[in-house]
Motif scaffolding. Structure first.
Motif, PDB file in Angstrom:
ATOM      1  N   ILE A  67       5.584 -34.095  16.019  1.00 60.66           N
ATOM      2  CA  ILE A  67       6.993 -33.681  16.020  1.00 60.66           C
ATOM      3  C   ILE A  67       7.829 -34.685  16.805  1.00 60.66           C
ATOM      4  O   ILE A  67       8.936 -35.074  16.398  1.00 60.66           O
ATOM      5  N   GLY A  68       7.309 -35.132  17.931  1.00 65.18           N
ATOM      6  CA  GLY A  68       8.013 -36.131  18.722  1.00 65.18           C
ATOM      7  C   GLY A  68       8.208 -37.430  17.962  1.00 65.18           C
ATOM      8  O   GLY A  68       9.281 -38.052  18.029  1.00 65.18           O
ATOM      9  N   GLN A  87      12.434 -34.761  24.174  1.00 63.16           N
ATOM     10  CA  GLN A  87      13.086 -33.454  24.076  1.00 63.16           C
ATOM     11  C   GLN A  87      12.455 -32.602  22.977  1.00 63.16           C
ATOM     12  O   GLN A  87      12.222 -31.398  23.159  1.00 63.16           O
ATOM     13  N   ALA A  88      12.167 -33.210  21.845  1.00 62.62           N
ATOM     14  CA  ALA A  88      11.574 -32.449  20.737  1.00 62.62           C
ATOM     15  C   ALA A  88      10.205 -31.898  21.125  1.00 62.62           C
ATOM     16  O   ALA A  88       9.871 -30.744  20.807  1.00 62.62           O
ATOM     17  N   MET A  89       9.414 -32.692  21.826  1.00 58.54           N
ATOM     18  CA  MET A  89       8.077 -32.237  22.217  1.00 58.54           C
ATOM     19  C   MET A  89       8.135 -31.146  23.272  1.00 58.54           C
ATOM     20  O   MET A  89       7.417 -30.137  23.188  1.00 58.54           O
ATOM     21  N   VAL A  90       8.975 -31.321  24.281  1.00 60.58           N
ATOM     22  CA  VAL A  90       9.081 -30.314  25.340  1.00 60.58           C
ATOM     23  C   VAL A  90       9.505 -28.972  24.761  1.00 60.58           C
ATOM     24  O   VAL A  90       8.951 -27.915  25.110  1.00 60.58           O
ATOM     25  N   ARG A  91      10.460 -29.001  23.868  1.00 54.33           N
ATOM     26  CA  ARG A  91      10.929 -27.751  23.263  1.00 54.33           C
ATOM     27  C   ARG A  91       9.834 -27.083  22.434  1.00 54.33           C
ATOM     28  O   ARG A  91       9.721 -25.851  22.417  1.00 54.33           O
ATOM     29  N   ASN A  92       9.020 -27.878  21.769  1.00 60.19           N
ATOM     30  CA  ASN A  92       7.942 -27.280  20.977  1.00 60.19           C
ATOM     31  C   ASN A  92       6.851 -26.704  21.869  1.00 60.19           C
ATOM     32  O   ASN A  92       6.296 -25.638  21.575  1.00 60.19           O
ATOM     33  N   ILE A  93       6.537 -27.383  22.956  1.00 59.39           N
ATOM     34  CA  ILE A  93       5.545 -26.855  23.895  1.00 59.39           C
ATOM     35  C   ILE A  93       6.032 -25.524  24.475  1.00 59.39           C
ATOM     36  O   ILE A  93       5.261 -24.562  24.599  1.00 59.39           O
ATOM     37  N   ALA A  94       7.314 -25.463  24.835  1.00 59.68           N
ATOM     38  CA  ALA A  94       7.873 -24.222  25.377  1.00 59.68           C
ATOM     39  C   ALA A  94       7.785 -23.084  24.359  1.00 59.68           C
ATOM     40  O   ALA A  94       7.562 -21.917  24.716  1.00 59.68           O
ATOM     41  N   LYS A  95       7.938 -23.423  23.096  1.00 58.13           N
ATOM     42  CA  LYS A  95       7.836 -22.420  22.037  1.00 58.13           C
ATOM     43  C   LYS A  95       6.391 -21.949  21.864  1.00 58.13           C
ATOM     44  O   LYS A  95       6.126 -20.751  21.720  1.00 58.13           O
ATOM     45  N   LEU A  96       5.454 -22.887  21.901  1.00 54.81           N
ATOM     46  CA  LEU A  96       4.038 -22.551  21.707  1.00 54.81           C
ATOM     47  C   LEU A  96       3.456 -21.798  22.894  1.00 54.81           C
ATOM     48  O   LEU A  96       2.663 -20.870  22.729  1.00 54.81           O
ATOM     49  N   TYR A  97       3.846 -22.218  24.113  1.00 53.46           N
ATOM     50  CA  TYR A  97       3.263 -21.678  25.340  1.00 53.46           C
ATOM     51  C   TYR A  97       4.379 -21.250  26.292  1.00 53.46           C
ATOM     52  O   TYR A  97       4.702 -21.954  27.253  1.00 53.46           O
ATOM     53  N   PRO A  98       5.006 -20.119  26.041  1.00 55.32           N
ATOM     54  CA  PRO A  98       6.182 -19.719  26.833  1.00 55.32           C
ATOM     55  C   PRO A  98       5.868 -19.416  28.290  1.00 55.32           C
ATOM     56  O   PRO A  98       6.787 -19.349  29.102  1.00 55.32           O
TER      57      PRO A  98
END
Length: 436
Positions: free
Chosen positions: A208-209, A232-243
């Motif tokens: 994604i990044g 930014q794209a990766m951090v946001r996806n990690i936050a979505k996967l592992y809240p």
């Protein structure tokens, strides 16, 4: 009489405000406090892994301790502390940290500056040392060891001579110190099902990044702007996967032109130009679990000289992907790929090994050195291992095709002997000459 803590909450005004009453004994008692336990809030929810996963790791470590006759282990590296606590990634900032494991105890050791966070992110207990007196860290270790006698396992590759001597001097029972760095590394080299699931999620996040970076690419766009878009794209996806996880250290290296010559060169303010060779590396880091995707790219067009070298490096990459399978030695892969590079007359331009393990590691810490695809590594690939294939050559400035060429894919060796390539972002000239 107001307590010292109350006075401190008042911002130190007690020294200037006549209405405050305090005793020098309060101050003395406060600074004499060398260790403490602070259970602030509640334990953090599981981030990437279940409690059963972490307990399994601890059990394996304790079984090893029993087999080797170790009374305790003091783990001090960021990667081992994270691996055996289940998610506490410490920020040293010049201070020592650790995790003490005995047959009965599992205690992370942290500085007061972090307050309750290490306890919240550790599966079991935590002890804090203060800065008020020198070497309180070692006093915390001794306090938790208590009457423990016998050999203590430590990480020789992480503890410098000064800290080794201080630890030895503080131990009350002249405990023997033995090296456990290779043993713990080998435990980490074979991944559990939960780890592999996390690594796959992380690799997909890196993809994604990379896509976000391609979207941001353009003539006269600075390297750092492209890198920011991918991060930014990766951090946001990690936050979505592992809240419920922590977010730290995810990053992108986007290098252009001469900046591509080193694999770990930092991002700069250089503005990208049409025809530039580009080296893109997106590193997804959910709670200490490192993955990446790395690609050679060109903006708008690629010269014939560059294309010839790029295609050769892609051929080496493709052959390397085929060679990764159970039963093969790391050294055998390196030697065969050396021969292929030699056929292209590029071997003299090779810059590092052909790949490495993944898991709890980072560009700042951690390395599973016995699972690198190099000529001097005799490790045999087994199910449960996760390795990259990432050949790189660098052509010096001033020569035709100058720049650094690198592709990276991550491969998982499954229990049935099959191998999964978990990197989805495409590689090669047919995909990565970016037209804008």
């Amino acid at each position: 009489m107001a307590s010292v803590l109350s006075l401190l909450r008042a911002g130190g005004k007690f020294l200037r405000h006549a209405s405050w009453r305090y005793s020098s004994n309060d101050v003395t008692a406060f600074v004499e406090n060398r260790t403490m336990k602070i259970y602030n809030g509640e334990k953090a929810p599981p981030g990437l892994f279940s409690s059963a996963e972490i307990e399994g790791r601890i059990t394996k470590l304790r079984n090893y301790m029993q087999q080797e006759g170790l009374a305790a282990c003091l783990l001090t590296s960021i990667h081992n502390v994270c691996y055996y606590t289940g998610g506490f990634i410490y920020c040293a900032f010049g201070r020592p940290y650790g995790l003490l494991v005995t047959p009965e105890k599992h205690v992370s050791i942290s500085a007061l500056i972090d307050y309750g966070q290490p306890w919240r992110r550790s599966l079991h207990d935590n002890i804090i040392f203060t800065d008020w007196k020198r070497d309180n860290y070692y006093r915390a270790v001794v306090e938790e060891l208590g009457d423990t006698r016998g050999a203590i396992g430590i990480e020789f590759d992480h503890m410098d001579l000064q800290r080794f001597k201080k630890l030895k001097d503080h131990l009350p029972h002249s405990n023997e110190l033995r090296d456990i760095c290779e043993a713990t590394m080998r435990m980490r080299m074979k991944k559990s099902n939960e780890e592999i699931a996390a690594i796959k999620n992380s690799a997909a996040t890196a993809d994604i990044g990379a896509r976000a970076c391609v979207e941001a690419l353009g003539e006269n766009v600075p390297e750092y702007e492209v890198a920011l878009a991918g991060t930014q794209a990766m951090v946001r996806n990690i936050a979505k996967l592992y809240p419920d996880s922590e977010l730290m250290d995810t990053w992108v290296w986007l290098q252009s032109a001469i900046n591509t010559d080193g694999a770990h060169n930092p991002v700069t303010t250089r503005k990208i130009q049409k025809g530039d060779i580009l080296s893109l590396s997106c590193f997804s880091m959910p709670q200490g679990y490192y993955t990446s995707v790395e690609r050679t790219m060109f903006l708008d067009h690629c010269s014939d000289a560059h294309l010839k070298i790029w295609e050769a490096n892609v051929a080496v990459h493709k052959r390397g992907l085929q060679l990764i399978k159970p039963g093969v030695k790391c050294s055998e892969i390196a030697r065969e790929l050396n021969e292929l590079y030699a056929q292209f007359n590029l071997l003299k331009y090779r810059t590092f090994g052909y790949g490495h393990s993944f898991g709890v590691l980072c560009h700042y810490y951690g390395r599973e050195a016995e699972l690198e695809l190099r000529e001097d590594i005799e490790t045999v690939l087994e199910p449960g291992m996760v390795v990259s294939m990432e050949p790189m050559v660098t052509i010096p400035e001033g020569q035709p095709g100058a720049g650094g060429y690198r592709e990276l894919n991550i491969l998982v060796i499954n229990d049935d002997g099959s191998v999964d390539d978990i990197t989805g972002f495409p590689f090669g000239p047919e995909h990565n000459i970016i037209k804008k």
